[in-house]
Design an enzyme around this catalytic site. Structure first.
Site, PDB file in Angstrom:
ATOM      1  N   LYS A  45       5.190   7.197  -0.262  1.00 24.44           N
ATOM      2  CA  LYS A  45       4.764   5.872  -0.682  1.00 24.44           C
ATOM      3  C   LYS A  45       4.516   5.794  -2.185  1.00 24.44           C
ATOM      4  CE  LYS A  45       0.483   5.316  -0.315  1.00 24.44           C
ATOM      5  NZ  LYS A  45      -0.939   4.960  -0.124  1.00 24.44           N
ATOM      6  N   THR A  46       3.793   6.773  -2.694  1.00 26.21           N
ATOM      7  CA  THR A  46       3.466   6.744  -4.117  1.00 26.21           C
ATOM      8  C   THR A  46       4.715   6.883  -4.965  1.00 26.21           C
ATOM      9  OG1 THR A  46       1.445   7.878  -3.472  1.00 26.21           O
ATOM     10  CG2 THR A  46       1.852   7.649  -5.809  1.00 26.21           C
ATOM     11  N   ASP A 232      -0.858  -1.466  -3.633  1.00 26.46           N
ATOM     12  CA  ASP A 232      -0.924  -0.257  -2.814  1.00 26.46           C
ATOM     13  C   ASP A 232      -1.935  -0.494  -1.688  1.00 26.46           C
ATOM     14  OD1 ASP A 232      -0.547   2.313  -2.012  1.00 26.46           O
ATOM     15  OD2 ASP A 232      -1.805   3.221  -3.555  1.00 26.46           O
ATOM     16  N   GLU A 233      -1.809   0.229  -0.582  1.00 24.32           N
ATOM     17  CA  GLU A 233      -2.773   0.151   0.535  1.00 24.32           C
ATOM     18  C   GLU A 233      -3.021  -1.298   0.962  1.00 24.32           C
ATOM     19  OE1 GLU A 233      -3.602   2.921   1.864  1.00 24.32           O
ATOM     20  OE2 GLU A 233      -4.199   4.432   0.384  1.00 24.32           O
ATOM     21  N   GLN A 263      -2.999   2.891   9.372  1.00 14.83           N
ATOM     22  CA  GLN A 263      -4.025   3.596   8.602  1.00 14.83           C
ATOM     23  C   GLN A 263      -5.111   2.660   8.102  1.00 14.83           C
ATOM     24  OE1 GLN A 263      -2.885   6.961   6.033  1.00 14.83           O
ATOM     25  NE2 GLN A 263      -0.784   6.307   6.368  1.00 14.83           N
ATOM     26  N   ARG A 611      -3.137  14.174   8.064  1.00 15.22           N
ATOM     27  CA  ARG A 611      -3.483  14.853   6.812  1.00 15.22           C
ATOM     28  C   ARG A 611      -2.919  16.262   6.793  1.00 15.22           C
ATOM     29  NH1 ARG A 611      -3.227  11.181   4.238  1.00 15.22           N
ATOM     30  NH2 ARG A 611      -2.633  10.219   6.192  1.00 15.22           N
TER      31      ARG A 611
END
Length: 749
Positions: A45-46, A232-233, A263, A611
């Site tokens: 994503k980043t 983002d997010e 998430q 994670r």
DNA sequence: CTAATATTTATTTTT
DNA sequence: TAAATATTAG
């Protein structure tokens, strides 16, 4: 029209695009119109965000100053800025990149006058907010015990999250706090903030919204400026943030939001998953790109996570896959233990084993549901001399001495900051007590003055006792002196002077308590931190908006943190302890939010599992002490949701744990067709017997035990049953006191 | 005004 | 249980 239209070949030839997979490339290259990127955990994503940013600039579709990139955390913002700099160099500095709050503050400072503030306004933290509210609650003659201010604060914050100023709160929405007086207090709170020239976090966006709606010209200016917006997010945005984005994106409609509905774990902070679910209808013609190729975890971990999250409804639906070799993948370890101590012992042993096999401690994390769970692990790790670090918890600037020092600086910077004034008028003690303070407040209110000005008036008058007057005079004079020197001496020197002359340093030096030296150390650290800033204003802004928890010290330590603070991180090995009903999923979450609450807990489980890169360990304890009381626990339903083919259960005999059963509930109790409202009405698990069990008393025999039975428990020894419900017993143990345990763990003595 | 004592209440916390 | 907060006594 963009300033420089780039020929298509430039786009195709760009080297950075070659490193992307097809879906990522689509997300990067779709520059016209709204785009929603559904980015599963570990799907790059980043990379997509930063590459897209670089692509916009490299193709000259916009100048850096015409791009707005929003994140939730300072850490994310920092990372993005660094990666962007690495790609395009110094031009990255011009991009409007930051958290919602930092960007909101930046805009608000420019136009503060338009919403009744001056540009040096103070940003309050929770502590200040609460103190202010407490005063208002007391002034309104509301019983703080019955209607706690912290509840009111939460109410106000939820209103602000929804973009509601006091006059916009719907009538039916007042709630029952203090018989519906919450709204009036919200209004009073906002008025008070305005008079002390302060805002809270919510206001940073709320005032932006007010500004934009009331001043079309200002809005138009920003709408025109921001040709491209990146978020983002997105699953974590609240209504206020959504409205803010929508306003800003209206002109060019080049809004790209990246997020993962699976998430979303911050609904209790006002986040609306709905924002991501309804993106398509909000921004017609939007391109939706799914990132599903996972570069992080093994097939077993992905399958385990997928198995859990599949139990949620209303998802946009993504299927993560990986090219990683299934043969090179360990199943998720599931283990039942006797109690939290054993659990910590087991985790410690496993970590030492990993360490012996050459694994780095910094690649190992323990993710818990609630902060108190870390204690057991800390104790064990200390015993093992295993280096660890707890992430989260109180932050540097939240420490008392730091906040005191900051209050002095705030008051120098902004004389109307009454909250800062109150905090330090009598710290260190200079004989200004509550009586004097009350008089000050009265005078301030009567003449609509800040407290410092009221103090000047009272010093001149003769209403106060002589001692109080001279104490106040000394304080105000010192304050004036410091403020005068603020312009002349560097700010680092100013703090030193203030701390010394105010007697603060002296107070700590004279303090015999063991943590006084540590506090002095912290103050020194504060001075060092200040040196990195040009001036006082910049430093104060940083402290309230940017300063986050102690940065990664780079040491080789095991990380211990909550599932919430683990979002966005990854580790080779992840331990997920405490998977027990009540704790995880949290009973409170289910009670308060029913099915939605349960599903958010499930997303938390999903976040936890994803994670892990290579190894995940899930564990649960049969007994746990909660609020000092032993409770027998039932293993989490989430454990039974893990697909059997991808887990390996290693239990000691008898510690498989009682499975979660939806007692007295129809099949599929959390199923598709019913909200979990009935769980609120569920009777307490244990009903204490009202009278002592007498002989001959008719006591129903349940599960082989009855009230009055003498029993033996492996851990607690001998005792007498005091109450029975289903398979749970309340037992008065001879040595261990009153406990609640499951019948499976005791036998007739 | 401070210090000792009673009472209360327990998730998560990007800013 | 234990920490944080409120109350009351000195």
């Amino acid at each position: 029209m963009p300033p420089f239209a780039a020929p298509a070949e430039t786009t195709a030839a760009a080297p950075y695009l070659a490193a992307l997979n097809p879906a990522q490339a689509r997300a990067v290259e779709a520059l016209d119109g709204p785009v929603l990127v559904l980015a599963g955990a570990g799907t790059g994503k980043t990379r997509v965000l930063t590459t897209r940013l670089a692509h916009i600039l490299a193709t000259r579709r916009a100048f850096p100053g015409e791009v707005l990139a929003v994140t939730f955390t300072n850490k994310a913002a920092r990372e993005m800025r660094e990666r962007l700099e690495a790609m395009i160099g110094a031009a990255a500095g011009g991009v409007w990149l930051g958290t919602f709050h930092a960007l909101g503050a930046r805009i608000l400072r420019r136009h503060a006058e338009l919403v009744g503030l001056t540009s040096n306004f103070t940003i309050l933290d929770t502590d200040d907010q609460l103190r202010l509210l407490k005063q208002l609650v007391a002034a309104a003659n509301i019983d703080e015990r019955r209607w706690p201010s912290r509840v009111l604060l939460a109410l106000i914050e939820r209103w602000k999250d929804r973009g509601l100023t006091p006059d916009k709160v719907p009538p039916g929405d007042a709630g029952d706090w203090a018989d519906g007086r919450a709204l009036a207090l919200y209004r009073a709170y906002q008025e008070r903030l305005a008079t002390v020239n302060a805002v809270d976090f919510g206001d940073l966006l709320l005032h932006n919204l007010t500004l934009f709606t009331a001043h079309a010209d200002v809005l138009a200016q920003y709408q025109q400026r921001f040709r491209y917006l990146l978020v983002d997010e997105y699953q974590d945005t609240n209504v206020a943030q959504y409205l803010w984005l929508r306003l800003l994106a209206q002109r060019h409609r080049n809004l790209c939001c990246v997020g993962d509905d699976d998430q979303s774990i911050y609904s209790w902070r006002g986040a609306q998953v709905e924002n991501i679910l309804k993106f398509e209808s909000d921004f017609p013609g939007a391109l939706i790109v799914r990132l599903e190729e996972n570069y992080r975890s093994t097939p077993d971990i992905l399958a385990a996570a997928a198995g859990i999250i599949a139990h949620n409804r209303g998802r946009l639906g993504k299927t993560l896959w990986t090219r990683a070799d299934a043969g090179d993948s360990d199943k998720v370890t599931v283990r039942g233990l006797w109690d939290a101590e054993q659990e910590a012992r087991w985790v410690g042993d496993e970590i030492e084993a990993l360490q012996r096999r050459g694994h780095k401690l910094r690649e190992i994390a323990i993710l818990v549901r609630a902060g108190f769970q870390t204690r057991e692990f800390e104790e064990r790790f200390i015993a093992l001399a295993l280096p660890y670090r707890v992430i989260g918890g109180p932050r540097f600037y939240e420490r008392q001495e730091i906040r005191d020092a900051l209050a002095y600086l705030r008051l120098i910077h902004q004389p109307a900051d009454d909250l800062a004034f109150e905090r330090i008028v009598n710290t260190p003690r200079r004989g200004i007590g509550s009586a004097t303070l009350q008089a000050l407040h009265q005078a301030a209110r009567a003449q609509a003055l800040p407290l410092v000005e009221a103090a000047r008036a009272l010093i001149a008058g003769d209403t106060l006792p002589r001692a109080a007057r001279s104490a106040l005079a000394g304080f105000v004079t010192a304050l004036d002196r410091w403020r005068a020197s603020a312009g002349r001496v560097p700010h680092t020197e100013l703090v030193q002077t203030v701390l010394d002359e105010s007697g603060y340093t002296g107070m700590l030096q004279a303090d015999p308590s063991p943590d006084a030296p540590g506090r002095l150390e912290n103050l020194k650290e504060l001075v060092v931190a200040m040196a990195e800033f040009e001036n006082l204003a910049g430093f104060l802004e940083h402290i309230s908006l940017v300063m986050d928890n102690a940065a990664d010290t780079g040491g080789d330590l095991v990380s211990l943190m909550t599932l919430h603070s683990a979002k966005g991180l990854e580790f080779d090995s992840v331990f997920l302890p405490g998977w027990e009903e009540g704790l995880f999923p949290s009973q409170r979450s289910i009670n308060e939010n029913g099915l939605a609450g349960l599903e958010e807990e499930r997303r938390l489980a999903y976040v936890g599992l994803t994670r892990a890169r290579r190894r995940a360990y899930v564990s649960f304890a049969a007994n746990r002490r909660i609020h000092g009381q032993w409770q027998a626990s039932v293993r989490s339903r989430f454990i039974d949701e893990l697909p059997k083919a991808h887990i390996e259960t290693v239990n000691e005999p008898g510690l498989g744990g009682a499975p979660y059963r939806a007692a007295a509930e129809p099949a599929a109790p959390w199923g598709a067709d019913r909200p979990l409202v009935h769980s609120r009405a569920r009777p307490p698990l244990l009903v204490e017997s009202v009278r002592p069990p007498g002989r001959g008393q008719e006591v129903p025999k349940v599960g082989g035990f009855r009230v009055g039975d003498r029993v033996f428990h492996q851990k607690f020894g001998y005792g007498t049953v005091r109450a029975v419900e289903d398979n749970r017993l309340a037992i008065e143990f001879e040595h261990a006191g009153d406990k609640k345990v499951m019948d499976a763990f005791v036998e007739h003595a």
